[in-house]
Design a protein around this motif. Structure first.
Motif, mmCIF file in Angstrom:
data_model
loop_
_atom_site.group_PDB
_atom_site.id
_atom_site.type_symbol
_atom_site.label_atom_id
_atom_site.label_comp_id
_atom_site.label_asym_id
_atom_site.label_seq_id
_atom_site.Cartn_x
_atom_site.Cartn_y
_atom_site.Cartn_z
ATOM 1 N N UNK A 60 0.829 -1.212 0.000
ATOM 2 C CA UNK A 60 0.000 0.000 0.000
ATOM 3 C C UNK A 60 0.860 1.257 0.000
ATOM 4 N N UNK A 61 0.435 2.233 -0.800
ATOM 5 C CA UNK A 61 1.089 3.540 -0.772
ATOM 6 C C UNK A 61 2.453 3.578 -1.433
ATOM 7 N N UNK A 62 2.870 2.505 -2.080
ATOM 8 C CA UNK A 62 4.165 2.492 -2.763
ATOM 9 C C UNK A 62 4.047 3.277 -4.066
ATOM 10 N N UNK A 63 5.104 4.007 -4.411
ATOM 11 C CA UNK A 63 5.163 4.721 -5.678
ATOM 12 C C UNK A 63 6.338 4.149 -6.457
ATOM 13 N N UNK A 64 6.061 3.535 -7.602
ATOM 14 C CA UNK A 64 7.093 2.996 -8.474
ATOM 15 C C UNK A 64 7.158 3.901 -9.695
ATOM 16 N N UNK A 65 8.268 4.633 -9.816
ATOM 17 C CA UNK A 65 8.388 5.623 -10.890
ATOM 18 C C UNK A 65 8.777 5.005 -12.227
ATOM 19 N N UNK A 66 8.742 5.824 -13.253
ATOM 20 C CA UNK A 66 8.921 5.431 -14.650
ATOM 21 C C UNK A 66 10.124 4.535 -14.896
ATOM 22 N N UNK A 67 9.895 3.498 -15.699
ATOM 23 C CA UNK A 67 10.932 2.598 -16.204
ATOM 24 C C UNK A 67 11.670 1.801 -15.130
ATOM 25 N N UNK A 82 10.208 3.841 -5.156
ATOM 26 C CA UNK A 82 11.200 3.288 -6.081
ATOM 27 C C UNK A 82 11.375 4.312 -7.198
ATOM 28 N N UNK A 83 12.581 4.863 -7.311
ATOM 29 C CA UNK A 83 12.841 5.942 -8.262
ATOM 30 C C UNK A 83 12.886 5.493 -9.710
ATOM 31 N N UNK A 98 11.133 3.103 2.734
ATOM 32 C CA UNK A 98 12.481 3.164 2.175
ATOM 33 C C UNK A 98 12.451 3.868 0.824
ATOM 34 N N UNK A 99 13.477 4.666 0.554
ATOM 35 C CA UNK A 99 13.607 5.421 -0.693
ATOM 36 C C UNK A 99 14.723 4.797 -1.530
ATOM 37 N N UNK A 100 14.403 4.384 -2.745
ATOM 38 C CA UNK A 100 15.398 3.855 -3.678
ATOM 39 C C UNK A 100 15.544 4.887 -4.784
ATOM 40 N N UNK A 120 20.888 7.854 -5.487
ATOM 41 C CA UNK A 120 20.808 7.760 -6.937
ATOM 42 C C UNK A 120 22.039 7.026 -7.465
ATOM 43 N N UNK A 121 21.814 6.025 -8.315
ATOM 44 C CA UNK A 121 22.906 5.303 -8.949
ATOM 45 C C UNK A 121 23.634 4.306 -8.068
ATOM 46 N N UNK A 122 23.285 4.191 -6.801
ATOM 47 C CA UNK A 122 23.977 3.285 -5.876
ATOM 48 C C UNK A 122 23.657 1.827 -6.203
#
Length: 135
Positions: A60-67, A82-83, A98-100, A120-122
């Motif tokens: 719930x409430x997860x945001x999975x961004x483009x690609x 998820x970025x 958690x922020x990816x 970013x990029x890790x």
């Protein structure tokens, strides 16, 4: 019976159509590919170009961004982000809130705890207890 989609305007003024996923009723944007056996819970948003593999669970409430890519049997806990272009490996577990970051990679089988930030990029790999492994 209610409609199975919703239209939302993004920050650029474009209208994106999201459909409700059959397993969990999360919102899947047109252009995203989600395996029918995956679970995307209500309140989750999956953006265009995302790929979610078989057996994955998006809370719930997860945001999975483009690609972004979510591997088979991966688990994304509630309210995680998820970025863009991030990749979560098979059987990896991402904790609550958690922020990816953009273009980040989480190796298969990794355990990322709650309230963590992956830059970013890790590139991250952990053992079964969540301890980070040397790159």
């Amino acid at each position: 019976m209610g409609k199975n989609y919703i239209d939302i305007e993004n920050d650029q003024g474009e209208t994106l159509r999201y459909r409700k996923h059959v397993n969990g009723r999360g919102l899947i944007a047109h252009g995203a590919k989600v395996h029918p056996s995956a679970i995307v819970e209500a309140g989750a948003y999956v953006e265009p170009g995302v790929q979610i593999a078989a057996g994955a669970h998006v809370g719930r409430g997860v945001w999975v961004e483009t690609d972004a890519v979510i591997g088979p049997d991966a688990e994304i806990a509630p309210h995680a982000h998820i970025g863009p272009r991030a990749a979560i490996g098979p059987r990896a577990k991402i904790g609550v809130r958690t922020q990816v970051g953009h273009d980040a990679r989480v190796a298969g089988g990794s355990l990322i705890g709650d309230d963590e930030t992956i830059a970013d990029g890790e590139r991250v790999a952990t053992d079964k207890r969540g301890l980070r492994l040397a790159a």
